[in-house]
Design a protein around this motif. Structure first.
Motif, short mmCIF file in Angstrom:
data_model
loop_
_atom_site.label_atom_id
_atom_site.label_comp_id
_atom_site.label_asym_id
_atom_site.label_seq_id
_atom_site.Cartn_x
_atom_site.Cartn_y
_atom_site.Cartn_z
N THR A 69 29.79 32.89 32.20
CA THR A 69 28.46 33.46 32.20
C THR A 69 27.64 32.77 33.28
OG1 THR A 69 27.57 31.86 30.64
CG2 THR A 69 28.64 33.81 29.70
N PRO A 70 26.48 33.31 33.66
CA PRO A 70 25.63 32.62 34.63
C PRO A 70 25.27 31.21 34.19
CG PRO A 70 24.93 34.90 34.41
CD PRO A 70 25.98 34.68 33.36
N PHE A 71 25.00 31.01 32.90
CA PHE A 71 24.67 29.66 32.41
C PHE A 71 25.86 28.73 32.61
CE2 PHE A 71 24.24 26.23 29.43
CZ PHE A 71 22.88 25.94 29.42
N GLU A 72 27.05 29.18 32.22
CA GLU A 72 28.25 28.36 32.38
C GLU A 72 28.50 28.02 33.83
OE1 GLU A 72 30.77 30.20 28.62
OE2 GLU A 72 30.98 31.05 30.60
N GLU B 126 14.49 26.59 31.74
CA GLU B 126 14.47 27.98 32.17
C GLU B 126 13.12 28.30 32.79
OE1 GLU B 126 14.66 31.80 29.55
OE2 GLU B 126 16.72 31.10 29.86
N ALA B 127 13.13 28.71 34.04
CA ALA B 127 11.89 29.05 34.74
C ALA B 127 11.40 30.43 34.31
CB ALA B 127 12.11 29.02 36.25
N GLU B 128 10.20 30.80 34.75
CA GLU B 128 9.62 32.08 34.36
C GLU B 128 10.46 33.26 34.81
OE1 GLU B 128 5.61 32.35 35.66
OE2 GLU B 128 4.87 30.77 34.32
N ASP B 129 11.16 33.12 35.93
CA ASP B 129 11.99 34.21 36.42
C ASP B 129 13.39 34.22 35.81
OD1 ASP B 129 13.18 32.03 37.60
OD2 ASP B 129 12.88 32.70 39.68
N GLY B 130 13.62 33.34 34.84
CA GLY B 130 14.90 33.30 34.17
C GLY B 130 15.92 32.38 34.81
N SER B 131 15.63 31.83 35.97
CA SER B 131 16.56 30.92 36.63
C SER B 131 16.56 29.57 35.93
CB SER B 131 16.20 30.74 38.11
OG SER B 131 14.92 30.15 38.23
N LEU B 132 17.62 28.80 36.14
CA LEU B 132 17.75 27.50 35.51
C LEU B 132 17.36 26.38 36.46
CD1 LEU B 132 21.15 27.98 33.63
CD2 LEU B 132 18.85 27.96 32.63
N LYS B 133 16.72 25.35 35.92
CA LYS B 133 16.36 24.17 36.68
C LYS B 133 16.96 22.94 35.99
CE LYS B 133 13.57 26.62 39.30
NZ LYS B 133 12.12 26.32 39.40
N LEU B 134 17.34 21.96 36.78
CA LEU B 134 17.90 20.73 36.24
C LEU B 134 16.75 19.76 35.99
CD1 LEU B 134 20.36 19.10 35.43
CD2 LEU B 134 20.62 18.39 37.82
N ILE B 135 16.39 19.59 34.72
CA ILE B 135 15.24 18.75 34.37
C ILE B 135 15.58 17.28 34.50
CG2 ILE B 135 13.55 18.21 32.58
CD1 ILE B 135 13.35 21.04 33.67
N ALA C 58 11.58 20.71 38.90
CA ALA C 58 12.97 20.25 38.95
C ALA C 58 13.76 21.02 40.00
CB ALA C 58 13.61 20.42 37.58
N VAL C 59 14.98 20.50 40.27
CA VAL C 59 15.86 21.14 41.25
C VAL C 59 16.29 22.51 40.75
CG1 VAL C 59 18.15 21.03 42.30
CG2 VAL C 59 16.68 19.02 42.30
N PRO C 60 16.10 23.57 41.54
CA PRO C 60 16.55 24.89 41.11
C PRO C 60 18.00 25.14 41.52
CG PRO C 60 15.33 25.09 43.15
CD PRO C 60 15.33 23.62 42.78
N GLY C 61 18.68 25.97 40.75
CA GLY C 61 20.01 26.44 41.14
C GLY C 61 21.01 25.33 41.34
N ASN C 62 22.03 25.62 42.16
CA ASN C 62 23.06 24.62 42.43
C ASN C 62 22.45 23.42 43.15
OD1 ASN C 62 24.76 26.49 41.37
ND2 ASN C 62 25.68 27.08 43.32
#
Length: 333
Positions: A66-69, A123-132, A223-227
């Motif tokens: 999945t995108p999260f994985e 999880e950001a407002e646009d649904g993307s993941l950030k590394l906290i 936080a750092v977005p994405g990869n």
């Protein structure tokens, strides 16, 4: 060090305690997924996934990542290339939701039956993941083994209760509350009341519901977005105990209003630098040894703190809740 960081603040006495934030945990807290990474894989494409627990609501087929994985495995692959995280290669990981309204997940890593580290994904407002935040060591954030030991010490479960893995269901309906890297706690029922256990040290904290009212959720946009991008700079300095010299109680803080200023001090410092967190309206303090940083391209540096292992926390979080201090040459403990 386990018991030494928590003290009470009074007019003439030092107070130290990592106080922890409020949020209500969703009913899905005990739902989880466990995944296995290929020990030789440093790219998402060559990773292997295996689910051994029920999927969270909204998850898709686990036949493909999945995108999260995919995102979590990309983070793990990037970090596993660094010296502090070499043992992450081949680790399994499990995710847990963090409090209703927090829009975040805890990822606990295990290898050979032992907990070895963690990530917090926001999880950001646009649904993307950030590394906290992220960290390594045998007592990671929200370690189930640490929780079990604390429950035994608090006499909430029998002393002969076996320590559990991070995939087991705790014997009491606990909640994970996470407002920021400096505000993370287990909320545990005790009779008609609640007790609060620090999510890293396992200390029972003298908190009540009003203690959390000043807190607000950490903005994951910092936080750092994405990869993870290219690592521009990695700095490691020797460990030390901030209690060996308590100059930081009264000394003025360093002039470190920016991450660049703090980085310059760390790179040229002959004396150690520590971070003093000011929490809950400056009623409590918490000192941490600062022993380096990670600076990823296009982001603020993650500062390397020591607390029951290593924790990498964005500079902006630390700046919001405290100050940095450095022992002067002429000072003695």
């Amino acid at each position: 060090m386990m018991q030494r960081w928590l003290l009470a603040v009074t007019a003439l006495a030092l107070g130290i305690g990592l106080m922890i934030g409020q949020a209500s945990e969703s009913a899905a807290i005990l739902q989880m997924e466990t995944h296995t990474n290929d020990a030789n894989a440093l790219t998402v494409e060559s990773s292997v996934y295996k689910s051994t627990a029920p999927a969270l609501p909204g998850s898709v087929s686990l036949l493909a990542p999945t995108p999260f994985e995919a995102q979590v495995n990309a983070w793990i692959a990037s970090l596993a290339a660094q010296d502090d995280f070499r043992d992450w290669q081949g680790a399994t990981w499990t995710r847990y939701p963090l409090g209703a309204g927090m829009h975040g997940y805890l990822v606990l890593l295990r290898k050979n039956g032992n907990e070895i580290g963690y990530l917090v994904a926001g999880e950001a407002e646009d649904g993307s993941l950030k590394l906290i935040e992220y960290g390594s060591g045998p007592s990671p954030l929200f370690s189930m083994k640490t929780l079990y030991r604390s429950l035994v010490q608090s006499e909430l479960i029998p002393s002969d209760s076996a320590e559990t893995s991070d995939t087991a269901t705790p014997p009491v309906p606990v909640q994970r509350l996470y407002y920021s890297p400096l505000h993370a706690v287990w909320k545990v029922p005790s009779g008609s009341e609640w007790i609060y256990i620090d999510a890293v040290t396992g200390e029972q904290l003298p908190l009540t519901s009003p203690s959390f009212e000043p807190l607000r959720a950490f903005d994951s946009a910092q936080a750092v977005p994405g990869n993870l991008p290219r690592l521009l700079r990695s700095l490691v300095q020797p460990s030390f105990d901030p209690f060996d010299n308590t100059y930081w109680i009264t000394d003025k803080p360093l002039h470190a209003d920016s991450a660049e200023q703090l980085s310059a001090v760390l790179e040229s410092a002959d004396n150690p630098v520590m971070f003093k967190a000011n929490l809950y309206g400056r009623q409590v303090l918490a000192p941490f040894a600062v022993t380096g940083l990670h600076h990823w391209e296009g982001s603020e540096p993650y500062i390397r703190l020591e607390q029951e292992g290593l924790r990498f926390i964005p500079f902006e979080v630390l700046k919001e809740y405290g100050t940095f201090h450095q022992q002067r040459e002429s000072r003695t403990s």
